[in-house]
Design a protein around this motif. Structure first.
Motif, PDB file in Angstrom:
ATOM      1  N   SER A 206      11.100   6.446 -34.611  1.00 47.38           N
ATOM      2  CA  SER A 206      12.321   5.925 -33.985  1.00 47.38           C
ATOM      3  C   SER A 206      13.582   6.503 -34.607  1.00 47.38           C
ATOM      4  CB  SER A 206      12.358   4.398 -34.080  1.00 47.38           C
ATOM      5  OG  SER A 206      11.369   3.824 -33.268  1.00 47.38           O
ATOM      6  N   LYS A 207      13.540   6.763 -35.909  1.00 51.12           N
ATOM      7  CA  LYS A 207      14.731   7.286 -36.570  1.00 51.12           C
ATOM      8  C   LYS A 207      14.746   8.807 -36.618  1.00 51.12           C
ATOM      9  CE  LYS A 207      17.559   6.955 -40.753  1.00 51.12           C
ATOM     10  NZ  LYS A 207      17.717   6.354 -42.109  1.00 51.12           N
ATOM     11  N   TYR A 208      13.970   9.380 -37.536  1.00 46.64           N
ATOM     12  CA  TYR A 208      14.171  10.789 -37.872  1.00 46.64           C
ATOM     13  C   TYR A 208      13.787  11.761 -36.764  1.00 46.64           C
ATOM     14  CZ  TYR A 208      15.304   9.286 -42.567  1.00 46.64           C
ATOM     15  OH  TYR A 208      15.917   8.692 -43.643  1.00 46.64           O
ATOM     16  N   LEU A 209      12.786  11.451 -35.957  1.00 46.40           N
ATOM     17  CA  LEU A 209      12.438  12.361 -34.870  1.00 46.40           C
ATOM     18  C   LEU A 209      13.361  12.206 -33.671  1.00 46.40           C
ATOM     19  CD1 LEU A 209       8.529  12.415 -34.982  1.00 46.40           C
ATOM     20  CD2 LEU A 209      10.121  14.280 -35.550  1.00 46.40           C
ATOM     21  N   ASN A 210      14.401  11.394 -33.838  1.00 49.59           N
ATOM     22  CA  ASN A 210      15.428  11.244 -32.809  1.00 49.59           C
ATOM     23  C   ASN A 210      16.810  11.669 -33.288  1.00 49.59           C
ATOM     24  OD1 ASN A 210      13.993  10.291 -30.526  1.00 49.59           O
ATOM     25  ND2 ASN A 210      13.842   8.247 -31.424  1.00 49.59           N
ATOM     26  N   LEU A 300      -0.174  17.393 -34.887  1.00 46.57           N
ATOM     27  CA  LEU A 300       0.939  16.810 -35.631  1.00 46.57           C
ATOM     28  C   LEU A 300       1.514  17.800 -36.634  1.00 46.57           C
ATOM     29  CD1 LEU A 300      -0.421  13.211 -36.059  1.00 46.57           C
ATOM     30  CD2 LEU A 300       1.952  13.732 -35.471  1.00 46.57           C
ATOM     31  N   PHE A 301       0.657  18.415 -37.421  1.00 46.38           N
ATOM     32  CA  PHE A 301       1.166  19.349 -38.428  1.00 46.38           C
ATOM     33  C   PHE A 301       1.874  20.529 -37.777  1.00 46.38           C
ATOM     34  CE2 PHE A 301       0.601  22.913 -41.493  1.00 46.38           C
ATOM     35  CZ  PHE A 301       1.386  22.393 -42.503  1.00 46.38           C
ATOM     36  N   ASN A 302       1.282  21.084 -36.728  1.00 47.55           N
ATOM     37  CA  ASN A 302       1.905  22.229 -36.065  1.00 47.55           C
ATOM     38  C   ASN A 302       3.233  21.858 -35.415  1.00 47.55           C
ATOM     39  OD1 ASN A 302      -0.116  23.959 -36.828  1.00 47.55           O
ATOM     40  ND2 ASN A 302      -1.172  23.947 -34.857  1.00 47.55           N
ATOM     41  N   ALA A 303       3.332  20.644 -34.891  1.00 44.80           N
ATOM     42  CA  ALA A 303       4.598  20.214 -34.295  1.00 44.80           C
ATOM     43  C   ALA A 303       5.688  20.129 -35.354  1.00 44.80           C
ATOM     44  CB  ALA A 303       4.428  18.865 -33.594  1.00 44.80           C
ATOM     45  N   PHE A 304       5.366  19.537 -36.500  1.00 46.65           N
ATOM     46  CA  PHE A 304       6.353  19.480 -37.579  1.00 46.65           C
ATOM     47  C   PHE A 304       6.682  20.879 -38.084  1.00 46.65           C
ATOM     48  CE2 PHE A 304       5.004  14.964 -38.170  1.00 46.65           C
ATOM     49  CZ  PHE A 304       6.259  14.395 -38.089  1.00 46.65           C
ATOM     50  N   ALA A 324       9.354  17.634 -31.296  1.00 53.45           N
ATOM     51  CA  ALA A 324       9.539  16.228 -31.648  1.00 53.45           C
ATOM     52  C   ALA A 324       8.710  15.330 -30.739  1.00 53.45           C
ATOM     53  CB  ALA A 324      11.018  15.847 -31.566  1.00 53.45           C
ATOM     54  N   GLU A 325       8.674  15.651 -29.459  1.00 46.64           N
ATOM     55  CA  GLU A 325       7.902  14.852 -28.510  1.00 46.64           C
ATOM     56  C   GLU A 325       6.408  14.976 -28.777  1.00 46.64           C
ATOM     57  OE1 GLU A 325       9.164  12.652 -26.465  1.00 46.64           O
ATOM     58  OE2 GLU A 325      11.144  13.216 -27.229  1.00 46.64           O
ATOM     59  N   ILE A 326       5.953  16.176 -29.108  1.00 40.92           N
ATOM     60  CA  ILE A 326       4.539  16.369 -29.440  1.00 40.92           C
ATOM     61  C   ILE A 326       4.171  15.534 -30.655  1.00 40.92           C
ATOM     62  CG2 ILE A 326       2.843  18.044 -30.296  1.00 40.92           C
ATOM     63  CD1 ILE A 326       4.276  20.164 -28.589  1.00 40.92           C
ATOM     64  N   ALA A 327       5.027  15.548 -31.662  1.00 44.11           N
ATOM     65  CA  ALA A 327       4.757  14.786 -32.883  1.00 44.11           C
ATOM     66  C   ALA A 327       4.714  13.291 -32.589  1.00 44.11           C
ATOM     67  CB  ALA A 327       5.815  15.092 -33.940  1.00 44.11           C
ATOM     68  N   LYS A 328       5.681  12.776 -31.834  1.00 47.10           N
ATOM     69  CA  LYS A 328       5.709  11.343 -31.547  1.00 47.10           C
ATOM     70  C   LYS A 328       4.501  10.916 -30.710  1.00 47.10           C
ATOM     71  CE  LYS A 328      10.066  11.388 -30.127  1.00 47.10           C
ATOM     72  NZ  LYS A 328      11.360  10.918 -29.567  1.00 47.10           N
ATOM     73  N   GLU A 329       4.156  11.732 -29.725  1.00 46.07           N
ATOM     74  CA  GLU A 329       3.024  11.385 -28.860  1.00 46.07           C
ATOM     75  C   GLU A 329       1.715  11.354 -29.641  1.00 46.07           C
ATOM     76  OE1 GLU A 329       0.448  13.458 -25.289  1.00 46.07           O
ATOM     77  OE2 GLU A 329       2.633  13.707 -25.259  1.00 46.07           O
ATOM     78  N   ASN A 330       1.467  12.365 -30.450  1.00 47.83           N
ATOM     79  CA  ASN A 330       0.216  12.418 -31.193  1.00 47.83           C
ATOM     80  C   ASN A 330       0.159  11.357 -32.285  1.00 47.83           C
ATOM     81  OD1 ASN A 330      -1.730  14.958 -30.605  1.00 47.83           O
ATOM     82  ND2 ASN A 330       0.383  15.449 -30.045  1.00 47.83           N
ATOM     83  N   TRP A 331       1.293  11.066 -32.894  1.00 50.52           N
ATOM     84  CA  TRP A 331       1.343  10.023 -33.922  1.00 50.52           C
ATOM     85  C   TRP A 331       1.001   8.673 -33.298  1.00 50.52           C
ATOM     86  CZ3 TRP A 331       5.812  10.330 -38.054  1.00 50.52           C
ATOM     87  CH2 TRP A 331       5.444   9.562 -39.187  1.00 50.52           C
ATOM     88  N   GLU A 332       1.571   8.391 -32.133  1.00 50.52           N
ATOM     89  CA  GLU A 332       1.277   7.129 -31.455  1.00 50.52           C
ATOM     90  C   GLU A 332      -0.195   7.056 -31.052  1.00 50.52           C
ATOM     91  OE1 GLU A 332       2.637   4.413 -27.594  1.00 50.52           O
ATOM     92  OE2 GLU A 332       3.810   6.194 -28.135  1.00 50.52           O
ATOM     93  N   LYS A 333      -0.746   8.168 -30.612  1.00 51.89           N
ATOM     94  CA  LYS A 333      -2.158   8.165 -30.221  1.00 51.89           C
ATOM     95  C   LYS A 333      -3.063   7.901 -31.418  1.00 51.89           C
ATOM     96  CE  LYS A 333      -2.007  10.884 -25.974  1.00 51.89           C
ATOM     97  NZ  LYS A 333      -2.457  12.104 -25.266  1.00 51.89           N
ATOM     98  N   VAL A 334      -2.681   8.376 -32.593  1.00 50.50           N
ATOM     99  CA  VAL A 334      -3.459   8.074 -33.794  1.00 50.50           C
ATOM    100  C   VAL A 334      -3.448   6.572 -34.064  1.00 50.50           C
ATOM    101  CG1 VAL A 334      -3.536   8.336 -36.313  1.00 50.50           C
ATOM    102  CG2 VAL A 334      -3.177  10.352 -34.859  1.00 50.50           C
ATOM    103  N   VAL A 335      -2.274   5.944 -33.943  1.00 51.96           N
ATOM    104  CA  VAL A 335      -2.171   4.502 -34.159  1.00 51.96           C
ATOM    105  C   VAL A 335      -3.025   3.760 -33.138  1.00 51.96           C
ATOM    106  CG1 VAL A 335      -0.627   2.509 -34.190  1.00 51.96           C
ATOM    107  CG2 VAL A 335       0.123   4.682 -35.189  1.00 51.96           C
TER     108      VAL A 335
END
Length: 442
Positions: A206-210, A300-304, A324-335
């Motif tokens: 919510s913060k840094y990837l925005n 996730l790593f490649n997106a960062f 940023a969108e790839i990272a957020k999407e994959n992070w949420e899918k992990v959760v």
């Protein structure tokens, strides 16, 4: 003599790190994952030279300290329930020292590094002025947990108090009962996962990837800084994800097996800031190994990595936003995959419940797995751009219930729970397009 030797090793380690970082960019053709849209190289490790100084531009020490504090608090609370625990009753300060850490405490991490010495063993050696409570009550986390009227901070403090009260009974000490509620909720797991949501996930997504979009990227962030504000903000998101900078050198199975660190620069020590994989990096690997057709860890790593390369090379905002969108999407899918995983574990645990366990709420595996499932549902709400709707998240939480399901396996109540969990799975499957195979195997 020991301190002098350690200081020499540290100095040599920094020299080696600088050499390795510099060499990786001199030899870009041999150390790249690909090229950006504008022709720039993307390194295979999260190492980026400063545009302003002859040094690295990567820094996220605050995120490292908070990942350590969360990990260490979990280590501490779990030890309370171990049969090797020989301590007495607790006070609130025993738990708050991690949550409200102050540099004057000069605490040393509980996180081990095997045969290696940690490069910086005390939190305040890594950086100063960092705690967990401040982030758990930030504007990104100061919200009521779904279907409750309490924030994560309020839940955490309540659980602390309950653990302290449980510890007053000597029979609880050294058993999981010390961190278990009367209804079977594992408070050690709930505290840990709430912090992974309210601190790590909320700040990272919510913060840094925005907010990187509003940051400058042409001048040093302040006088003497080796990085721009945008570079630093992106690094802080990466720091919360918690991957080692040479993450590509770890296989998913390495992380599943608990091989969380490598002495990448050969100095004989492990630097938590660069050579250690924290919780979410490990979870991404676990869900990849336990699933089929996913590659959350690499995505996730490649997106960062690619997003940072785009920022360093002053590429277009659209290129950075894509990563940023790839990272957020994959992070949420992990959760979300974690919710599925612990739901499957809970269903399995239900099959062996006995009447004695129903009476005493002491099926420790059931308590642990249900609490992890419940807490990761809460974690999902901390991404402002989450894929799951508020309505589905509320329904998901209601279907899971408020406590571990203590019913005899062949009872109607147990069948009702299984039916509810199947409905919960349908929400997750539909929202995240998880395959039937992964829904069953995670």
């Amino acid at each position: 003599m020991l301190n002098s030797k350690k200081n020499v090793l540290r100095t040599l380690g920094w020299i080696a790190s600088i050499f390795i970082i510099g060499f990786s960019f001199i030899s870009c053709d041999d150390n790249t994952t690909g090229s950006g849209d504008d022709g720039y190289n993307v390194p295979s490790a999260y190492t980026f030279d400063s545009r302003f100084q002859d040094t690295s531009s990567v820094a996220y020490p605050g995120q490292t300290v908070r990942n350590l504090l969360i990990r260490d608090l979990k280590i501490y609370t779990d030890r309370l329930g171990s049969d090797s625990y020989s301590g007495g009753a607790l006070t609130m300060n025993d738990l708050l020292k991690f949550y409200e850490y102050e540099d004057s405490m000069d605490l040393q991490t509980l996180t081990g590094t095997g045969d290696y010495e940690p490069y910086e063993a005390h939190y305040s050696e890594i950086t100063t002025g960092k705690d967990l409570a401040g982030k758990a009550t930030s504007e990104y986390a100061n919200i009521d947990l779904v279907n409750t009227d309490s924030t994560a901070d309020e839940f955490i403090r309540h659980y602390f108090q309950q653990i302290v009260e449980n510890s007053q009974n000597a029979e609880n000490r050294g058993t999981p009962a010390i961190y278990t509620t009367e209804t079977g909720v594992n408070m050690s797991q709930m505290i840990n996962k709430l912090l992974l949501g309210a601190v790590v996930y909320s700040q990272g997504t919510s913060k840094y990837l925005n907010i990187w979009r509003d940051a400058g990227n042409s001048e040093p962030s302040s006088s003497g800084s080796p990085y721009t504000t945008m570079e630093h903000i992106w690094d802080e998101a990466f720091g919360y994800f918690g991957a080692a900078r040479n993450f590509s050198d770890f296989s998913d199975q390495d992380l599943v097996d608990g091989n969380l660190y490598q002495d990448a620069n050969g100095d004989g020590m492990i630097n938590f800031h660069s050579e250690y994989n924290f919780t979410y990096a490990g979870y991404a690997a676990k869900r990849d190994v336990g699933g089929s057709g996913t590659d959350y860890s690499e995505n996730l790593f490649n997106a960062f990595l690619e997003g940072r390369a785009a920022i360093s090379n002053q590429a277009s905002e659209s290129q950075i936003q894509e990563q940023a969108e790839i990272a957020k999407e994959n992070w949420e899918k992990v959760v979300a995959a974690n919710v599925v995983h612990y739901m499957n574990s809970t269903l399995s645990d239900m099959d062996g419940i006995t009447q004695d366990q129903i009476d005493n709420k002491n099926n420790w595996a059931l308590n642990e797995h249900w609490s992890e499932m419940k807490a990761f549902v809460y974690v999902l709400q901390y991404n402002n751009d989450k894929m799951i709707s508020d309505e589905d998240l509320s329904q998901l939480d209601q279907l899971i219930g408020d406590a571990p399901p203590y019913y005899l396996p062949d009872s109607q109540n147990a069948d009702d729970v299984r039916s509810n969990y199947q409905d919960a799975k349908e929400i997750l499957k539909s929202t995240y397009e998880f395959s039937d195979e992964n829904m069953g195997n995670w």
